[in-house]
Scaffold this motif. Structure first.
Motif, PDB file in Angstrom:
ATOM      1  N   GLY A 261       0.816  -1.211   0.000  1.00 40.81           N
ATOM      2  CA  GLY A 261       0.000   0.000   0.000  1.00 40.81           C
ATOM      3  C   GLY A 261       0.846   1.255   0.000  1.00 40.81           C
ATOM      4  O   GLY A 261       0.552   2.222  -0.711  1.00 40.81           O
ATOM      5  N   GLY A 262       1.923   1.248   0.778  1.00 45.19           N
ATOM      6  CA  GLY A 262       2.801   2.417   0.836  1.00 45.19           C
ATOM      7  C   GLY A 262       3.544   2.651  -0.465  1.00 45.19           C
ATOM      8  O   GLY A 262       3.621   3.785  -0.954  1.00 45.19           O
ATOM      9  N   ALA A 263       4.086   1.593  -1.045  1.00 41.72           N
ATOM     10  CA  ALA A 263       4.854   1.736  -2.289  1.00 41.72           C
ATOM     11  C   ALA A 263       3.959   2.165  -3.449  1.00 41.72           C
ATOM     12  O   ALA A 263       4.300   3.085  -4.202  1.00 41.72           O
ATOM     13  N   VAL A 264       2.808   1.525  -3.581  1.00 43.02           N
ATOM     14  CA  VAL A 264       1.898   1.878  -4.676  1.00 43.02           C
ATOM     15  C   VAL A 264       1.347   3.287  -4.466  1.00 43.02           C
ATOM     16  O   VAL A 264       1.320   4.103  -5.394  1.00 43.02           O
ATOM     17  N   GLY A 265       0.923   3.588  -3.247  1.00 47.48           N
ATOM     18  CA  GLY A 265       0.417   4.926  -2.950  1.00 47.48           C
ATOM     19  C   GLY A 265       1.464   5.998  -3.164  1.00 47.48           C
ATOM     20  O   GLY A 265       1.176   7.071  -3.711  1.00 47.48           O
ATOM     21  N   GLY A 266       2.696   5.714  -2.752  1.00 47.53           N
ATOM     22  CA  GLY A 266       3.781   6.670  -2.944  1.00 47.53           C
ATOM     23  C   GLY A 266       4.109   6.893  -4.411  1.00 47.53           C
ATOM     24  O   GLY A 266       4.341   8.028  -4.844  1.00 47.53           O
ATOM     25  N   ALA A 267       4.105   5.816  -5.197  1.00 44.88           N
ATOM     26  CA  ALA A 267       4.386   5.947  -6.630  1.00 44.88           C
ATOM     27  C   ALA A 267       3.288   6.752  -7.337  1.00 44.88           C
ATOM     28  O   ALA A 267       3.586   7.656  -8.129  1.00 44.88           O
ATOM     29  N   ILE A 268       2.043   6.456  -7.024  1.00 42.83           N
ATOM     30  CA  ILE A 268       0.940   7.186  -7.666  1.00 42.83           C
ATOM     31  C   ILE A 268       0.916   8.638  -7.182  1.00 42.83           C
ATOM     32  O   ILE A 268       0.734   9.560  -7.986  1.00 42.83           O
ATOM     33  N   GLY A 269       1.125   8.845  -5.891  1.00 38.57           N
ATOM     34  CA  GLY A 269       1.171  10.205  -5.354  1.00 38.57           C
ATOM     35  C   GLY A 269       2.287  11.021  -5.978  1.00 38.57           C
ATOM     36  O   GLY A 269       2.111  12.191  -6.339  1.00 38.57           O
ATOM     37  N   ALA A 270       3.464  10.416  -6.132  1.00 42.64           N
ATOM     38  CA  ALA A 270       4.596  11.113  -6.756  1.00 42.64           C
ATOM     39  C   ALA A 270       4.312  11.395  -8.226  1.00 42.64           C
ATOM     40  O   ALA A 270       4.700  12.449  -8.748  1.00 42.64           O
ATOM     41  N   ALA A 271       3.646  10.473  -8.911  1.00 41.34           N
ATOM     42  CA  ALA A 271       3.313  10.693 -10.323  1.00 41.34           C
ATOM     43  C   ALA A 271       2.342  11.865 -10.474  1.00 41.34           C
ATOM     44  O   ALA A 271       2.524  12.718 -11.353  1.00 41.34           O
ATOM     45  N   VAL A 272       1.330  11.929  -9.604  1.00 39.60           N
ATOM     46  CA  VAL A 272       0.369  13.035  -9.666  1.00 39.60           C
ATOM     47  C   VAL A 272       1.064  14.352  -9.340  1.00 39.60           C
ATOM     48  O   VAL A 272       0.909  15.345 -10.055  1.00 39.60           O
ATOM     49  N   PHE A 273       1.848  14.377  -8.279  1.00 45.62           N
ATOM     50  CA  PHE A 273       2.601  15.564  -7.897  1.00 45.62           C
ATOM     51  C   PHE A 273       3.558  15.960  -9.019  1.00 45.62           C
ATOM     52  O   PHE A 273       3.644  17.130  -9.409  1.00 45.62           O
ATOM     53  N   GLY A 274       4.266  14.999  -9.576  1.00 49.95           N
ATOM     54  CA  GLY A 274       5.211  15.262 -10.660  1.00 49.95           C
ATOM     55  C   GLY A 274       4.523  15.799 -11.907  1.00 49.95           C
ATOM     56  O   GLY A 274       5.044  16.691 -12.579  1.00 49.95           O
ATOM     57  N   LEU A 275       3.350  15.279 -12.216  1.00 48.40           N
ATOM     58  CA  LEU A 275       2.601  15.756 -13.376  1.00 48.40           C
ATOM     59  C   LEU A 275       2.218  17.223 -13.205  1.00 48.40           C
ATOM     60  O   LEU A 275       2.345  18.018 -14.139  1.00 48.40           O
ATOM     61  N   VAL A 276       1.777  17.588 -12.016  1.00 52.65           N
ATOM     62  CA  VAL A 276       1.433  18.987 -11.748  1.00 52.65           C
ATOM     63  C   VAL A 276       2.669  19.876 -11.899  1.00 52.65           C
ATOM     64  O   VAL A 276       2.604  20.933 -12.536  1.00 52.65           O
ATOM     65  N   ILE A 277       3.786  19.448 -11.339  1.00 52.09           N
ATOM     66  CA  ILE A 277       5.027  20.224 -11.477  1.00 52.09           C
ATOM     67  C   ILE A 277       5.413  20.331 -12.947  1.00 52.09           C
ATOM     68  O   ILE A 277       5.750  21.405 -13.438  1.00 52.09           O
ATOM     69  N   TRP A 278       5.378  19.200 -13.646  1.00 50.61           N
ATOM     70  CA  TRP A 278       5.810  19.151 -15.036  1.00 50.61           C
ATOM     71  C   TRP A 278       4.968  20.048 -15.933  1.00 50.61           C
ATOM     72  O   TRP A 278       5.475  20.656 -16.877  1.00 50.61           O
ATOM     73  N   LEU A 279       3.670  20.144 -15.633  1.00 50.09           N
ATOM     74  CA  LEU A 279       2.799  20.992 -16.439  1.00 50.09           C
ATOM     75  C   LEU A 279       3.194  22.467 -16.343  1.00 50.09           C
ATOM     76  O   LEU A 279       3.046  23.216 -17.305  1.00 50.09           O
ATOM     77  N   PHE A 280       3.664  22.884 -15.184  1.00 49.82           N
ATOM     78  CA  PHE A 280       3.989  24.297 -14.977  1.00 49.82           C
ATOM     79  C   PHE A 280       5.475  24.595 -15.098  1.00 49.82           C
ATOM     80  O   PHE A 280       5.853  25.682 -15.532  1.00 49.82           O
ATOM     81  N   GLN A 281       6.326  23.657 -14.706  1.00 52.42           N
ATOM     82  CA  GLN A 281       7.781  23.846 -14.781  1.00 52.42           C
ATOM     83  C   GLN A 281       8.449  22.524 -15.148  1.00 52.42           C
ATOM     84  O   GLN A 281       8.994  21.838 -14.283  1.00 52.42           O
ATOM     85  N   PRO A 282       8.442  22.171 -16.423  1.00 50.63           N
ATOM     86  CA  PRO A 282       9.014  20.878 -16.829  1.00 50.63           C
ATOM     87  C   PRO A 282      10.471  20.703 -16.399  1.00 50.63           C
ATOM     88  O   PRO A 282      10.902  19.598 -16.102  1.00 50.63           O
ATOM     89  N   ALA A 283      11.213  21.791 -16.353  1.00 50.65           N
ATOM     90  CA  ALA A 283      12.632  21.690 -15.983  1.00 50.65           C
ATOM     91  C   ALA A 283      12.823  21.208 -14.555  1.00 50.65           C
ATOM     92  O   ALA A 283      13.862  20.625 -14.232  1.00 50.65           O
ATOM     93  N   ALA A 284      11.840  21.436 -13.697  1.00 50.84           N
ATOM     94  CA  ALA A 284      11.966  20.992 -12.304  1.00 50.84           C
ATOM     95  C   ALA A 284      12.091  19.469 -12.235  1.00 50.84           C
ATOM     96  O   ALA A 284      12.888  18.946 -11.458  1.00 50.84           O
TER      97      ALA A 284
END
Length: 182
Positions: free
Chosen positions: A22-45
């Motif tokens: 649960g932790g690994a899957v939740g962390g991977a999906i959470g990081a992907a969602v967070f990363g997608l938001v960052i990438w949309l506004f600042q891809p270089a980050a």
């Protein structure tokens, strides 16, 4: 004790090892969602800043892999923490307040994820990252990152982590074992 009371997951993980999944899957999906938001506004980050924090030249999906790896690690820590006796007991207790007692254990886990995401923001980008960047000699004086976007992103990570964890791991009938038991 019946085999039913050992069930720590609503998806067939029938042992005390449900929390790492649960932790690994939740962390991977959470990081992907967070990363997608960052990438949309600042891809270089994602593409450049994260690899450079490790002294790696940006190449392809390296930043994404590192970011998702961070999420998996932080998700494992979350899963471990919320399944320990003091936290699990607090999540499952039935206080005499209408607001808290009317929420499900799953919603309390989501709330714990939110608190965890904010705590990560307060520690990692605000304290650890500036020290890390200075140690590597790549600090640019732009840290600490106390930006609202960073706070919101980490809060989003925590909410998604808590939500996925609550879906995968059933904490309602889990026995509160010893502090270091699975």
């Amino acid at each position: 004790m019946s085999a039913e009371s050992n069930n720590t997951s609503s998806f067939g993980v029938r042992s005390a090892i449900g929390w790492p999944i649960g932790g690994a899957v939740g962390g991977a999906i959470g990081a992907a969602v967070f990363g997608l938001v960052i990438w949309l506004f600042q891809p270089a980050a994602i593409e450049a800043a994260i690899p450079s924090a490790y002294g790696i030249d940006p190449a392809g999906v390296t930043g994404w892999l590192i970011h998702i790896g961070h999420g998996v690690f932080l998700g494992l820590v979350f899963g471990f923490v919320v399944t320990r006796r003091p936290i699990l007991s607090a999540i499952r207790m039935n206080p005499e307040t209408d607001v808290i007692s009317s929420t499900s254990v799953a919603m309390r886990v989501v709330g714990a994820g939110l608190a965890y995401g904010i705590a990560i923001w307060a520690v990692v980008p605000v304290v650890v990252l500036p020290v890390w960047m200075d140690a590597l000699g790549t600090g640019d004086g732009g840290f600490p990152i106390v930006a609202v976007e960073s706070l919101l992103g980490h809060a989003l990570f925590g909410v998604v982590l808590g939500l996925v964890f609550a879906v995968i791991v059933d904490l309602t009938d889990r026995e509160t074992g010893e502090l270091l038991e699975g």
